[in-house]
Design an enzyme around this catalytic site. Structure first.
Site, PDB file in Angstrom:
ATOM      1  N   CYS A  70      -9.510  -6.692  18.867  1.00  0.00           N
ATOM      2  CA  CYS A  70      -8.246  -6.029  18.532  1.00  0.00           C
ATOM      3  C   CYS A  70      -8.561  -4.673  17.881  1.00  0.00           C
ATOM      4  O   CYS A  70      -9.287  -4.623  16.889  1.00  0.00           O
ATOM      5  CB  CYS A  70      -7.442  -6.889  17.556  1.00  0.00           C
ATOM      6  N   LYS A  92      -8.867   0.207   3.883  1.00  0.00           N
ATOM      7  CA  LYS A  92      -9.414  -0.600   2.799  1.00  0.00           C
ATOM      8  C   LYS A  92     -10.909  -0.784   2.974  1.00  0.00           C
ATOM      9  O   LYS A  92     -11.650  -0.788   2.002  1.00  0.00           O
ATOM     10  CB  LYS A  92      -8.738  -1.978   2.810  1.00  0.00           C
ATOM     11  N   HIS A 148       0.856  -1.184   0.000  1.00  0.00           N
ATOM     12  CA  HIS A 148       0.000   0.000   0.000  1.00  0.00           C
ATOM     13  C   HIS A 148       0.892   1.235   0.000  1.00  0.00           C
ATOM     14  O   HIS A 148       2.126   1.144   0.030  1.00  0.00           O
ATOM     15  CB  HIS A 148      -0.982  -0.014   1.173  1.00  0.00           C
ATOM     16  N   LYS A 175      -8.549   8.694   7.863  1.00  0.00           N
ATOM     17  CA  LYS A 175      -7.634   7.573   7.967  1.00  0.00           C
ATOM     18  C   LYS A 175      -7.700   6.716   6.697  1.00  0.00           C
ATOM     19  O   LYS A 175      -8.779   6.489   6.157  1.00  0.00           O
ATOM     20  CB  LYS A 175      -8.073   6.744   9.185  1.00  0.00           C
ATOM     21  N   CYS A 226      -2.487  -9.654  14.091  1.00  0.00           N
ATOM     22  CA  CYS A 226      -1.283  -8.954  14.562  1.00  0.00           C
ATOM     23  C   CYS A 226      -0.167  -9.957  14.800  1.00  0.00           C
ATOM     24  O   CYS A 226       0.997  -9.595  14.844  1.00  0.00           O
ATOM     25  CB  CYS A 226      -1.536  -8.243  15.884  1.00  0.00           C
ATOM     26  N   HIS A 236      -7.580  -4.515  14.145  1.00  0.00           N
ATOM     27  CA  HIS A 236      -8.192  -5.413  13.170  1.00  0.00           C
ATOM     28  C   HIS A 236      -9.679  -5.599  13.346  1.00  0.00           C
ATOM     29  O   HIS A 236     -10.310  -6.306  12.550  1.00  0.00           O
ATOM     30  CB  HIS A 236      -7.480  -6.770  13.202  1.00  0.00           C
ATOM     31  N   CYS A 262      -4.138 -11.849  19.067  1.00  0.00           N
ATOM     32  CA  CYS A 262      -4.759 -11.492  17.788  1.00  0.00           C
ATOM     33  C   CYS A 262      -3.966 -12.165  16.685  1.00  0.00           C
ATOM     34  O   CYS A 262      -2.799 -11.851  16.470  1.00  0.00           O
ATOM     35  CB  CYS A 262      -4.783  -9.974  17.563  1.00  0.00           C
ATOM     36  N   HIS A 322       3.880   1.677   2.428  1.00  0.00           N
ATOM     37  CA  HIS A 322       5.109   0.955   2.079  1.00  0.00           C
ATOM     38  C   HIS A 322       5.916   1.762   1.068  1.00  0.00           C
ATOM     39  O   HIS A 322       7.128   1.883   1.168  1.00  0.00           O
ATOM     40  CB  HIS A 322       4.785  -0.402   1.461  1.00  0.00           C
TER      41      HIS A 322
END
Ligand SMILES: [Zn+2]
Length: 664
Positions: free
Chosen positions: A154, A311, A21, A308, A138, A157, A135, A24
């Site tokens: 979490c 996705k 994404h 923020k 994670c 997530h 999680c 990165h």
């Protein structure tokens, strides 16, 4: 400049649970720009990136896809490499944690840890019982107070964690509190920005907990030799890529040079992983008797339109789409220019296109095109005579165009800013120079100098300095826009090799060198709002204006209907290029930007304007005139000008107007 230093630089390795994404890409572009800027300083640089490929998540995803884990890893790692290639990332090594040399390196590190003693003489690794909320996404046990209730969810997530108990191996981090604190406070391990450093010191003050370094129930990983039904957990497996990639397993020369022997070992990371990088990793290395990183730099988050990135909500930025739209150089430039590296910042499409048009198309693009056009016209396209460093003639543009000494100073400021990871600061320093250079052309009016043979020396001195300044500015931009730099250097008749420190010296251009062909660097693009504005105001929507008072009609002129006037398509246009039509005293051939298209228009204004003086001007064009040929040159439209004493005066605008705007 500074002495030759050995410099090791890493991005985090990216987890292959998903395709890359924009975050990165942002880190990796920054790392690449930093590596290139250090090379420009003459440092010996090694840039590492790669992929983290083990763990429960990958097992699950591969199972869901119905393919072997390795195949999944191969596919996603290839996607990362393709994007890095596309973005022009010049990494020296791409490490994958499924490589044999990595596995052997991890086992060597593990072997050292198993035999290691803490500063207070206990075993660094011990067996213990671990229980907690886990999680799987994670791949981490979560502290109770991190979870969202009800349901022990979490927060990262949005999924419930599982209560998990198992016996596994632990690293005794708690025994390294004092040592870590001393490293960080003394600056032997430097953490940037300041806020992140304080955060890490705060975590130490609260007391460090031992952490588990192996996992039962996971198959996709490196088995623990002492307990083969466990695999080594991510803190030992993934973090160690920074040394295994250099050949830690075999004590390779690269490992000795770029890890053990490096002057600097810098990890660039996202701020979500500082705890692992700034506490776990140095403690592990120290326990194993391996030198620790010297610096860690955490970047901030990007948001889009104030929200923020996610996705789930569809608020995403797709790097490939950005590249398709404005090109690799523009993407690299914008990401490093818009935000302050280390801080959070907001991406908007408007700012992306806006900066492209103003910084790249207008400022840099126009500077390069004007400089080259003038040398083409006045010096037969060859680099003019080099002025003496101590000018014999006092030249009135000394202040406008930076002298070699000032260039050296500016170069130092830019390289220092890069070194401090202040990419935006480095670029803004370069752009303030570009603005000054553009202004110097207006101040010096080389087209006037060209008229007077007695001022030939002055003209050539100015143009030489201008070309040198353009060349050095292009070299300074190269860490961020390596592609654009090579294109500019080619236009300057230079070799297409990546710049090196000697290219920053003044006076590299050899007089007489033929310049290359001028190519458009960054063609201007239309912004969304400009396009919308045009759509919303077609001619038919125009309210019928009140008829002009009779007195306004030209004497003897026949009055026309508003419908006749509406037949004319008048539009604002920006002059991109201008050159005299060979063999004609009056005609100038213009390339103009009409917003959504580029046109060639011939105008009879050469007796009033020097071509280079009108580049960048906004003028009015009759856009729907039938094409005509003037002195054999095709003209698609007509430029409006008033005629005063036989001289043409261009119609322009009282304020800046985007090209393509309707005039009525
Ligand atoms: Zn999670």
């Amino acid at each position: 400049m500074s002495e030759r230093r050995t410099y090791y630089l890493t991005t985090p390795i990216y987890y292959v649970n998903d395709v890359p994404h924009v975050g990165h890409a942002y880190t990796t572009i920054a790392a690449d720009a930093l590596a290139r800027s250090r090379k420009l300083r003459g440092h010996d640089v090694f840039l590492l990136t790669g992929t983290d490929e083990h763990g429960q998540n990958i097992e699950r995803i591969a199972r869901e896809r119905g393919i072997p884990e390795q195949q999944h890893c191969d596919e996603i790692a290839a996607v990362f490499r393709r994007l890095w290639d596309r973005l022009g990332i010049g990494y020296d090594r791409f490490i994958r944690t499924t490589e044999d040399v990595h596995k052997r390196g991890v086992l060597k590190l593990w072997d050292r840890l198993v035999g290691a003693r803490t500063p207070d003489g206990r075993e660094a690794i011990y067996r213990g019982k671990y229980a907690g909320w886990y999680c799987p996404r994670c791949e981490a046990f979560k502290d109770e107070d991190e979870l969202r209730q009800p349901g022990n969810v979490c927060p990262d997530h949005e999924r419930p964690c599982e209560w998990t108990e198992e016996e596994n191996f632990f690293f005794r981090l708690s025994a390294y509190e004092e040592w870590l604190k001393a490293q960080i406070e003394s600056g032997r391990l430097r953490i940037d920005p300041e806020g992140r450093r304080n955060e890490v010191l705060g975590v130490i003050r609260q007391g460090l907990k031992d952490f588990s370094v192996s996992r039962a129930r996971v198959k996709w990983g490196i088995p623990v030799p002492q307990q083969p039904d466990h695999v080594l957990y991510v803190w030992v497996d993934a973090l160690s890529n920074y040394v295994t990639a250099l050949g830690f397993a075999d004590d390779a020369p690269e490992y000795r040079k770029f890890w053990e022997g490096a002057d600097e070992r810098l990890h660039m990371l996202g701020k979500d992983i500082i705890r692992f990088h700034c506490l776990y990793w140095p403690a592990i290395l120290h326990a194993a008797g391996v030198p620790v990183p010297t610096r860690e730099f955490a970047q901030g988050w990007m948001t889009k339109d104030g929200k923020k990135l996610s996705k789930t909500t569809g608020n995403v930025i797709v790097t490939d789409t950005l590249i398709d739209r404005l090109g690799v150089d523009a993407v690299r430039y914008f990401l490093l220019r818009e935000g302050s590296y280390g801080q959070d910042w907001d991406f908007t499409d408007k700012a992306f296109v806006g900066r492209y048009n103003s910084d790249l198309a207008n400022d840099l693009g126009n500077l390069v095109s004007r400089a080259l056009t003038m040398v083409g016209r006045y010096c037969e396209g060859r680099v003019p005579t080099k002025p003496g460093l101590v000018a014999a003639v006092e030249m009135r543009f000394e202040e406008d165009l930076q002298l070699p000494g000032t260039v050296k100073h500016r170069t130092g400021v830019v390289l220092d800013s890069y070194e401090a990871l202040d990419f935006s600061g480095a670029l803004s320093e370069i752009w303030s120079w570009i603005a000054q250079l553009n202004q110097s052309i207006v101040n010096v009016t080389p087209w006037e100098l060209a008229k007077d043979p007695a001022r030939r020396q002055e003209l050539e001195a100015f143009l030489y300095r201008l070309l040198e300044a353009v060349r050095i500015a292009a070299v300074l931009v190269s860490p961020v826009m390596p592609g654009a730099t090579l294109r500019i250097l080619r236009m300057l008749g230079q070799q297409g090799a990546p710049p090196n420190p000697s290219d920053l010296a003044w006076g590299v251009l050899e007089p007489g060198t033929a310049l290359g062909a001028i190519e458009p660097l960054f063609p201007r693009v239309e912004t969304k709002t400009e396009a919308e504005a045009k759509e919303k105001s077609p001619v038919s929507d125009t309210p019928v204006p009140t008829p002009a008072p009779p007195a306004a009609a030209p004497a003897g002129g026949e009055k026309i209907d508003i419908a006749d006037f509406a037949k004319l398509e008048l539009r604002a246009a920006r002059i991109l290029e201008a050159e005299k039509v060979p063999g004609s005293k009056r005609l100038i051939k213009l390339q103009v930007d009409l917003g959504d298209e580029r046109r060639q228009v011939v105008a009879g204004i050469a007796e009033s304007y020097e071509p280079e003086a009108i580049v960048g001007r906004n003028v009015v064009i009759v856009a729907n005139l039938k094409p005509a040929k003037l002195m054999g040159v095709e003209s698609n439209g007509m430029v409006l000008a008033a005629s005063r004493d036989g001289k043409a005066v261009l119609c322009t605008f009282a304020a800046d107007v985007p090209p393509g705007t309707k005039v009525k």
